[in-house]
Design a protein around this motif. Structure first.
Motif, PDB file in Angstrom:
ATOM      1  N   GLN A   1      15.708   6.619  15.983  1.00 27.34           N
ATOM      2  CA  GLN A   1      16.948   5.909  15.698  1.00 27.34           C
ATOM      3  C   GLN A   1      17.213   5.816  14.204  1.00 27.34           C
ATOM      4  OE1 GLN A   1      16.322   2.152  17.589  1.00 27.34           O
ATOM      5  NE2 GLN A   1      16.994   2.887  19.586  1.00 27.34           N
ATOM      6  N   MET A   2      16.139   5.887  13.427  1.00 30.26           N
ATOM      7  CA  MET A   2      16.246   5.758  11.984  1.00 30.26           C
ATOM      8  C   MET A   2      15.251   6.716  11.344  1.00 30.26           C
ATOM      9  SD  MET A   2      15.920   2.244   9.849  1.00 30.26           S
ATOM     10  CE  MET A   2      15.796   2.221   8.089  1.00 30.26           C
ATOM     11  N   ALA A   3      15.677   7.320  10.250  1.00 30.37           N
ATOM     12  CA  ALA A   3      14.790   8.245   9.541  1.00 30.37           C
ATOM     13  C   ALA A   3      13.618   7.487   8.937  1.00 30.37           C
ATOM     14  CB  ALA A   3      15.564   8.969   8.446  1.00 30.37           C
ATOM     15  N   GLY A   4      12.511   8.167   8.824  1.00 26.38           N
ATOM     16  CA  GLY A   4      11.340   7.589   8.173  1.00 26.38           C
ATOM     17  C   GLY A   4      11.472   7.678   6.664  1.00 26.38           C
TER      18      GLY A   4
ATOM     19  N   ASP B   1      12.540   9.714   1.261  1.00 29.68           N
ATOM     20  CA  ASP B   1      12.414   8.804   0.123  1.00 29.68           C
ATOM     21  C   ASP B   1      11.258   9.247  -0.782  1.00 29.68           C
ATOM     22  OD1 ASP B   1      14.194   6.208   1.005  1.00 29.68           O
ATOM     23  OD2 ASP B   1      13.236   7.174   2.702  1.00 29.68           O
ATOM     24  N   LEU B   2      10.142   9.634  -0.175  1.00 32.04           N
ATOM     25  CA  LEU B   2       9.003  10.103  -0.967  1.00 32.04           C
ATOM     26  C   LEU B   2       9.363  11.372  -1.743  1.00 32.04           C
ATOM     27  CD1 LEU B   2       6.018   9.554   1.502  1.00 32.04           C
ATOM     28  CD2 LEU B   2       6.546   8.249  -0.569  1.00 32.04           C
ATOM     29  N   SER B   3      10.091  12.264  -1.107  1.00 28.43           N
ATOM     30  CA  SER B   3      10.516  13.491  -1.794  1.00 28.43           C
ATOM     31  C   SER B   3      11.426  13.167  -2.966  1.00 28.43           C
ATOM     32  CB  SER B   3      11.249  14.422  -0.823  1.00 28.43           C
ATOM     33  OG  SER B   3      10.416  14.784   0.244  1.00 28.43           O
ATOM     34  N   PHE B   4      12.371  12.266  -2.762  1.00 28.25           N
ATOM     35  CA  PHE B   4      13.269  11.861  -3.845  1.00 28.25           C
ATOM     36  C   PHE B   4      12.498  11.182  -4.984  1.00 28.25           C
ATOM     37  CE2 PHE B   4      17.467  11.460  -1.223  1.00 28.25           C
ATOM     38  CZ  PHE B   4      17.480  12.835  -1.056  1.00 28.25           C
ATOM     39  N   ILE B   5      11.464  10.406  -4.647  1.00 30.27           N
ATOM     40  CA  ILE B   5      10.642   9.762  -5.674  1.00 30.27           C
ATOM     41  C   ILE B   5       9.943  10.819  -6.517  1.00 30.27           C
ATOM     42  CG2 ILE B   5       8.515   8.422  -6.045  1.00 30.27           C
ATOM     43  CD1 ILE B   5       9.455   6.600  -3.725  1.00 30.27           C
ATOM     44  N   ILE B   6       9.380  11.827  -5.879  1.00 28.88           N
ATOM     45  CA  ILE B   6       8.676  12.881  -6.618  1.00 28.88           C
ATOM     46  C   ILE B   6       9.640  13.622  -7.536  1.00 28.88           C
ATOM     47  CG2 ILE B   6       7.396  15.046  -6.396  1.00 28.88           C
ATOM     48  CD1 ILE B   6       5.815  12.478  -5.662  1.00 28.88           C
ATOM     49  N   ILE B   7      10.830  13.944  -7.040  1.00 30.70           N
ATOM     50  CA  ILE B   7      11.826  14.631  -7.868  1.00 30.70           C
ATOM     51  C   ILE B   7      12.232  13.731  -9.039  1.00 30.70           C
ATOM     52  CG2 ILE B   7      14.165  15.590  -7.941  1.00 30.70           C
ATOM     53  CD1 ILE B   7      13.708  16.340  -4.937  1.00 30.70           C
ATOM     54  N   SER B   8      12.453  12.450  -8.774  1.00 34.79           N
ATOM     55  CA  SER B   8      12.833  11.513  -9.830  1.00 34.79           C
ATOM     56  C   SER B   8      11.726  11.391 -10.874  1.00 34.79           C
ATOM     57  CB  SER B   8      13.143  10.138  -9.239  1.00 34.79           C
ATOM     58  OG  SER B   8      14.279  10.194  -8.420  1.00 34.79           O
ATOM     59  N   MET B   9      10.484  11.329 -10.420  1.00 35.68           N
ATOM     60  CA  MET B   9       9.369  11.249 -11.368  1.00 35.68           C
ATOM     61  C   MET B   9       9.289  12.512 -12.217  1.00 35.68           C
ATOM     62  SD  MET B   9       6.574   9.332  -8.933  1.00 35.68           S
ATOM     63  CE  MET B   9       5.203   9.688  -9.990  1.00 35.68           C
ATOM     64  N   TYR B  10       9.541  13.657 -11.619  1.00 34.99           N
ATOM     65  CA  TYR B  10       9.566  14.904 -12.377  1.00 34.99           C
ATOM     66  C   TYR B  10      10.647  14.846 -13.455  1.00 34.99           C
ATOM     67  CZ  TYR B  10      10.462  19.784 -13.513  1.00 34.99           C
ATOM     68  OH  TYR B  10      10.676  20.948 -14.192  1.00 34.99           O
ATOM     69  N   LEU B  11      11.816  14.332 -13.098  1.00 38.20           N
ATOM     70  CA  LEU B  11      12.913  14.259 -14.068  1.00 38.20           C
ATOM     71  C   LEU B  11      12.622  13.277 -15.199  1.00 38.20           C
ATOM     72  CD1 LEU B  11      15.981  14.429 -11.672  1.00 38.20           C
ATOM     73  CD2 LEU B  11      15.086  16.240 -13.162  1.00 38.20           C
TER      74      LEU B  11
ATOM     75  N   ILE C   1      11.457   1.899   0.887  1.00 39.00           N
ATOM     76  CA  ILE C   1      10.246   2.203   1.657  1.00 39.00           C
ATOM     77  C   ILE C   1       9.557   0.919   2.107  1.00 39.00           C
ATOM     78  CG2 ILE C   1       7.897   3.122   1.478  1.00 39.00           C
ATOM     79  CD1 ILE C   1       9.069   5.407  -0.246  1.00 39.00           C
ATOM     80  N   PHE C   2       9.453  -0.046   1.207  1.00 38.04           N
ATOM     81  CA  PHE C   2       8.685  -1.251   1.528  1.00 38.04           C
ATOM     82  C   PHE C   2       9.478  -2.325   2.258  1.00 38.04           C
ATOM     83  CE2 PHE C   2       6.017   0.559  -1.860  1.00 38.04           C
ATOM     84  CZ  PHE C   2       4.825   0.628  -1.150  1.00 38.04           C
ATOM     85  N   THR C   3      10.812  -2.201   2.311  1.00 37.59           N
ATOM     86  CA  THR C   3      11.586  -3.217   3.033  1.00 37.59           C
ATOM     87  C   THR C   3      12.207  -2.684   4.312  1.00 37.59           C
ATOM     88  OG1 THR C   3      13.579  -2.745   1.738  1.00 37.59           O
ATOM     89  CG2 THR C   3      12.150  -4.519   0.942  1.00 37.59           C
ATOM     90  N   ALA C   4      12.829  -1.518   4.253  1.00 37.45           N
ATOM     91  CA  ALA C   4      13.580  -1.010   5.402  1.00 37.45           C
ATOM     92  C   ALA C   4      12.791  -0.035   6.264  1.00 37.45           C
ATOM     93  CB  ALA C   4      14.862  -0.330   4.912  1.00 37.45           C
ATOM     94  N   LYS C   5      11.789   0.606   5.699  1.00 37.33           N
ATOM     95  CA  LYS C   5      11.158   1.711   6.406  1.00 37.33           C
ATOM     96  C   LYS C   5       9.758   1.474   6.989  1.00 37.33           C
ATOM     97  CE  LYS C   5      14.571   4.542   5.251  1.00 37.33           C
ATOM     98  NZ  LYS C   5      14.712   5.960   5.064  1.00 37.33           N
ATOM     99  N   PRO C   6       9.074   0.381   6.693  1.00 33.27           N
ATOM    100  CA  PRO C   6       7.696   0.270   7.204  1.00 33.27           C
ATOM    101  C   PRO C   6       7.596   0.345   8.722  1.00 33.27           C
ATOM    102  CG  PRO C   6       8.145  -1.523   5.679  1.00 33.27           C
ATOM    103  CD  PRO C   6       9.425  -0.773   5.887  1.00 33.27           C
ATOM    104  N   SER C   7       8.545  -0.237   9.412  1.00 30.88           N
ATOM    105  CA  SER C   7       8.464  -0.273  10.872  1.00 30.88           C
ATOM    106  C   SER C   7       8.755   1.080  11.520  1.00 30.88           C
ATOM    107  CB  SER C   7       9.429  -1.323  11.425  1.00 30.88           C
ATOM    108  OG  SER C   7      10.765  -0.972  11.088  1.00 30.88           O
ATOM    109  N   VAL C   8       9.429   1.989  10.799  1.00 30.95           N
ATOM    110  CA  VAL C   8       9.756   3.288  11.395  1.00 30.95           C
ATOM    111  C   VAL C   8       8.764   4.368  11.014  1.00 30.95           C
ATOM    112  CG1 VAL C   8      12.204   2.775  11.647  1.00 30.95           C
ATOM    113  CG2 VAL C   8      11.406   3.906   9.579  1.00 30.95           C
ATOM    114  N   GLY C   9       7.937   4.117  10.013  1.00 29.44           N
ATOM    115  CA  GLY C   9       6.885   5.052   9.640  1.00 29.44           C
ATOM    116  C   GLY C   9       7.381   6.237   8.832  1.00 29.44           C
TER     117      GLY C   9
END
Length: 134
Positions: A97-100, A104-114, A83-91
């Motif tokens: 051209q590139m996913a926002g 990643d945020l959804s995967f973070i929430i799932i990982s935190m739940y686990l 998020i902080f290196t590859a994604k800031p410019s795409v929002g």
């Protein structure tokens, strides 16, 4: 089994499959190409290998339920790095051209739940814990 255990098991296995798929995708692209892309966005290329290994091995470990909390914590770190290196410019939603970073945020929430979820009886973590407690 409770609903929470069923949901956490499904979340763990699906997240593992998705990370495994991302790791396999990096292998198909060629790790040297991934390394070059990392270098192009200002991230040392050696991290491409580390991320690919974490995604591949971590994905398999999640599917099997081995060291779920530790693997999930590593996934949070990798995703925050993305998020902080590859994604800031795409929002948040991407630029066409590139996913926002919404996924990643959804995967973070799932990982935190686990990280905090009850151990599933359908995991090797649970089996090892039972053997150790016996």
């Amino acid at each position: 089994m409770t609903k929470n255990i069923i949901v956490s098991t499904i979340a763990r296995v699906v997240l593992g499959i998705l990370f495994l798929a991302h790791g396999i995708d990096k292998l198909h692209m060629g790790l040297s190409n991934v390394e070059a892309w990392f270098d192009s966005i200002g991230v040392p290329g050696v991290f491409a290998y580390a991320v690919a290994i974490i995604e591949l091995v971590g994905g398999v470990m999640l599917i099997m339920g081995i060291f779920t909390r530790y693997v999930s914590a590593m996934f949070v770190m990798v995703l925050l790095g993305a998020i902080f290196t590859a994604k800031p410019s795409v929002g948040l939603l991407g630029n066409g051209q590139m996913a926002g970073y919404e996924l990643d945020l959804s995967f973070i929430i799932i990982s935190m739940y686990l990280i905090v979820a009850e151990r599933s009886p359908l995991s090797l973590d649970y089996l090892f814990r039972r053997k150790r407690d016996a």
